[in-house]
Design an enzyme around this catalytic site. Structure first.
Site, PDB file in Angstrom:
ATOM      1  N   ARG A 107       9.458  99.035  -6.669  1.00  0.00           N
ATOM      2  CA  ARG A 107       8.684  97.781  -6.590  1.00  0.00           C
ATOM      3  C   ARG A 107       7.932  97.814  -5.275  1.00  0.00           C
ATOM      4  NH1 ARG A 107      10.426  91.572  -7.681  1.00  0.00           N
ATOM      5  NH2 ARG A 107      10.096  92.417  -9.784  1.00  0.00           N
ATOM      6  N   HIS A 134       3.133  94.431 -14.053  1.00  0.00           N
ATOM      7  CA  HIS A 134       4.596  94.251 -14.122  1.00  0.00           C
ATOM      8  C   HIS A 134       5.043  94.610 -15.546  1.00  0.00           C
ATOM      9  CE1 HIS A 134       8.507  93.057 -13.129  1.00  0.00           C
ATOM     10  NE2 HIS A 134       8.393  91.742 -13.033  1.00  0.00           N
ATOM     11  N   GLN A 137       8.574  93.661 -17.200  1.00  0.00           N
ATOM     12  CA  GLN A 137       8.705  92.251 -17.580  1.00  0.00           C
ATOM     13  C   GLN A 137       8.146  92.017 -18.979  1.00  0.00           C
ATOM     14  OE1 GLN A 137       9.985  89.475 -15.757  1.00  0.00           O
ATOM     15  NE2 GLN A 137       9.807  88.585 -17.797  1.00  0.00           N
ATOM     16  N   ASP A 225       2.868  81.664 -14.787  1.00  0.00           N
ATOM     17  CA  ASP A 225       3.586  82.338 -13.697  1.00  0.00           C
ATOM     18  C   ASP A 225       3.290  81.539 -12.426  1.00  0.00           C
ATOM     19  OD1 ASP A 225       4.976  84.206 -12.157  1.00  0.00           O
ATOM     20  OD2 ASP A 225       3.405  85.749 -12.255  1.00  0.00           O
ATOM     21  N   CYS A 266       7.992  84.487 -16.541  1.00  0.00           N
ATOM     22  CA  CYS A 266       8.819  85.624 -16.094  1.00  0.00           C
ATOM     23  C   CYS A 266       9.882  85.219 -15.092  1.00  0.00           C
ATOM     24  CB  CYS A 266       7.915  86.705 -15.504  1.00  0.00           C
ATOM     25  SG  CYS A 266       7.009  86.203 -14.030  1.00  0.00           S
ATOM     26  N   ARG A 294      15.397  91.449 -19.839  1.00  0.00           N
ATOM     27  CA  ARG A 294      15.068  92.485 -18.861  1.00  0.00           C
ATOM     28  C   ARG A 294      16.107  93.594 -18.927  1.00  0.00           C
ATOM     29  NH1 ARG A 294      11.844  91.180 -14.519  1.00  0.00           N
ATOM     30  NH2 ARG A 294      11.887  93.434 -14.191  1.00  0.00           N
TER      31      ARG A 294
HETATM   32  N1   CP Z   1      10.624  88.425 -13.087  1.00  0.00           N
HETATM   33  C1   CP Z   1      10.973  89.222 -12.061  1.00  0.00           C
HETATM   34  O1   CP Z   1      10.550  90.369 -11.923  1.00  0.00           O
HETATM   35  O2   CP Z   1      11.890  88.655 -11.233  1.00  0.00           O
HETATM   36  P1   CP Z   1      12.401  89.228  -9.836  1.00  0.00           P
HETATM   37  O3   CP Z   1      11.264  89.125  -8.860  1.00  0.00           O
HETATM   38  O4   CP Z   1      13.554  88.332  -9.479  1.00  0.00           O
HETATM   39  O5   CP Z   1      12.826  90.657 -10.018  1.00  0.00           O
HETATM   40  N1  NVA Z   2       3.300  87.271 -10.043  1.00  0.00           N
HETATM   41  C1  NVA Z   2       4.607  87.271  -9.404  1.00  0.00           C
HETATM   42  C2  NVA Z   2       5.641  87.817 -10.335  1.00  0.00           C
HETATM   43  C3  NVA Z   2       7.047  87.814  -9.796  1.00  0.00           C
HETATM   44  C4  NVA Z   2       8.050  88.406 -10.736  1.00  0.00           C
HETATM   45  C5  NVA Z   2       4.543  88.052  -8.115  1.00  0.00           C
HETATM   46  O1  NVA Z   2       3.973  89.149  -8.113  1.00  0.00           O
HETATM   47  O2  NVA Z   2       5.049  87.557  -7.100  1.00  0.00           O
END
Ligand code: CP
Ligand code: NVA
Length: 308
Positions: A107, A134, A137, A225, A266, A294
Site C-alpha cells: 500500500r 484500490h 476493495q 467514499d 469501502c 475483503r
Molecule cells: N477499505 C480499506 O481499504 O480500508 P483500510 O484503509 O482500513 O485498509
Molecule cells: N479513497 C480512500 C480509500 C480508503 C480505503 C483513500 O485513499 O484514503
C-alpha cells in the site's frame, strides 16, 4: 507469475475465476472459528510481506488473517520503519525482499512506486491501494453485490462524490464485468479520464451528471467514499467539504434508486458527511459485508498470484 496490480490489467476470465473462488472458499468455511485454518491450506510454507506506507485497518487485518487461514506466514511492515522510508530505492527493496518472501503486498502513494516494485521483484506483487486505484476493495465489493443481488453484469452503479482511487477501480470493474457506472460530483473532482475511457472501450455506459438526484434514478447500487483521501492535502479539506456536501448519500438520494438498490462504501467512513448514518445502518446497506468479503476476495487473489 501473476501480479495483481489493477482490475483493468487482469483478464476478465481470471477476475471471474477469483470472484467465484472467493465465494466458494467463503461457503466452505461455514461457521469455523475465525482463527482456525481452512480444511485445505494451499499456501502452507509460503511467506508473505505486507508493506504499508499509509494507515490501514481492513486491508492489513484481512490479508494477514486470510493468508494464515490458508497456511501461509505473514509479516506486516511499515514503510517508515524500513530503509525504504530512509532513502533505499524501491527497486533495491524489491530485489532484496524477493530473496526472502514469496509475495509482496504494497500500500503506497504514487502508482509509479507500485509499478517499480513489480518491475524489480521476482515474486508476485499485489496492489493494496495507491493514490490511483484500490483493486482488492472492488473485488470484495463484486463478491458482495453478487451474493446479495446476483450477477453484476448489466447493472447501473452510481458513484456519488469524489472521483478518487476507489472510483477508478469501480470504472475498471465496470469495463471488465460489463456493468454501467454513473458518476455524480463536482466537475473539479471528476474521475480519471483514462478509467472512464477504459470502461467505455469495453462497452460500458459511463454517464456524468452534476445533479445527484438525476444521477441516482434507477440505480442498482449507490456507492460513495470519504471526501478527503489519505493522499489529499489537509489544506484541501474545507474546500472539498463545501464542494461535496450536495453529494452526500442520504435517504432522499437512496429513494431515487431502485427499491432494492444497495448502498456500498469501502470504509472507513465519516458518518453524516459522505453518507448519513441512517443510510449506512439502514436495510439497503452492505458496508460490513464489503469489509468481511475483503478476507475472502483476497484469499482468492493470493492463490491466483501464487498459482496455488
Ligand atoms: N477499505 C480499506 O481499504 O480500508 P483500510 O484503509 O482500513 O485498509
Ligand atoms: N479513497 C480512500 C480509500 C480508503 C480505503 C483513500 O485513499 O484514503
Amino acid at each position: 507469475m501473476n501480479h495483481f496490480l489493477d482490475i483493468h490489467k487482469t483478464s476478465p476470465s481470471d477476475l471471474r475465476a477469483m470472484i467465484d473462488q472467493a465465494r466458494a472458499m467463503k461457503d466452505a468455511r461455514n461457521n469455523r472459528p475465525k482463527g482456525m485454518a481452512d480444511d485445505a491450506t494451499p499456501l502452507s510454507g509460503r511467506m508473505i510481506a505486507l508493506i504499508f506506507e499509509k494507515p490501514s485497518t481492513r486491508t492489513r487485518v484481512s490479508f494477514d488473517v486470510g493468508a494464515r487461514q490458508m497456511g501461509a506466514e505473514t509479516m506486516v511492515l511499515s514503510g517508515k520503519e524500513m530503509q525504504l522510508g530512509h532513502g533505499e530505492s524501491i527497486a533495491d527493496t524489491a530485489r532484496v525482499l524477493s530473496r526472502y518472501v514469496d509475495l509482496i503486498m504494497l500500500r503506497t502513494f504514487e502508482e509509479a512506486t507500485l509499478l517499480e516494485m513489480a518491475e524489480h521483484a521476482t515474486v508476485p506483487v499485489i496492489n493494496g491501494l495507491t493514490d490511483s486505484s484500490h483493486p482488492c476493495q472492488i473485488m470484495a465489493d463484486i463478491v458482495t453485490y453478487e451474493e446479495h443481488r446476483g450477477p453484476i453484469a448489466g447493472r447501473k452503479f452510481v458513484w456519488s462524490g469524489d472521483g478518487n482511487n476507489v472510483c477508478s477501480s469501480w470504472l475498471h470493474a465496470a469495463g471488465q464485468f460489463g456493468f454501467d457506472l454513473t458518476f455524480t460530483g463536482p466537475e473539479t473532482l471528476d474521475p480519471d479520464p483514462k478509467a472512464v475511457a477504459f470502461a467505455r472501450s469495453r462497452g460500458s455506459t459511463v454517464e456524468i451528471h452534476r445533479d445527484p438526484l438525476v444521477a441516482a434514478e434507477g440505480a442498482d447500487a449507490i456507492v460513495t467514499d470519504t471526501w478527503v483521501s489519505m493522499h489529499d492535502p489537509e489544506s484541501a479539506r474545507e474546500r472539498r467539504h463545501n464542494q461535496l456536501r450536495p453529494y452526500q448519500v442520504n435517504a432522499q438520494m437512496m429513494g431515487e434508486g431502485k427499491p432494492d438498490a444497495l448502498f456500498m462504501h469501502c470504509l472507513p467512513a465519516h458518518r453524516n458527511e459522505e453518507a448519513t448514518s441512517e443510510v449506512m445502518d439502514g436495510p439497503q446497506s452492505v458496508i460490513f459485508d464489503e469489509s468481511e468479503n475483503r478476507l475472502h476476495a483476497q484469499k482468492a487473489i493470493l492463490r491466483y498470484c501464487l498459482g496455488a
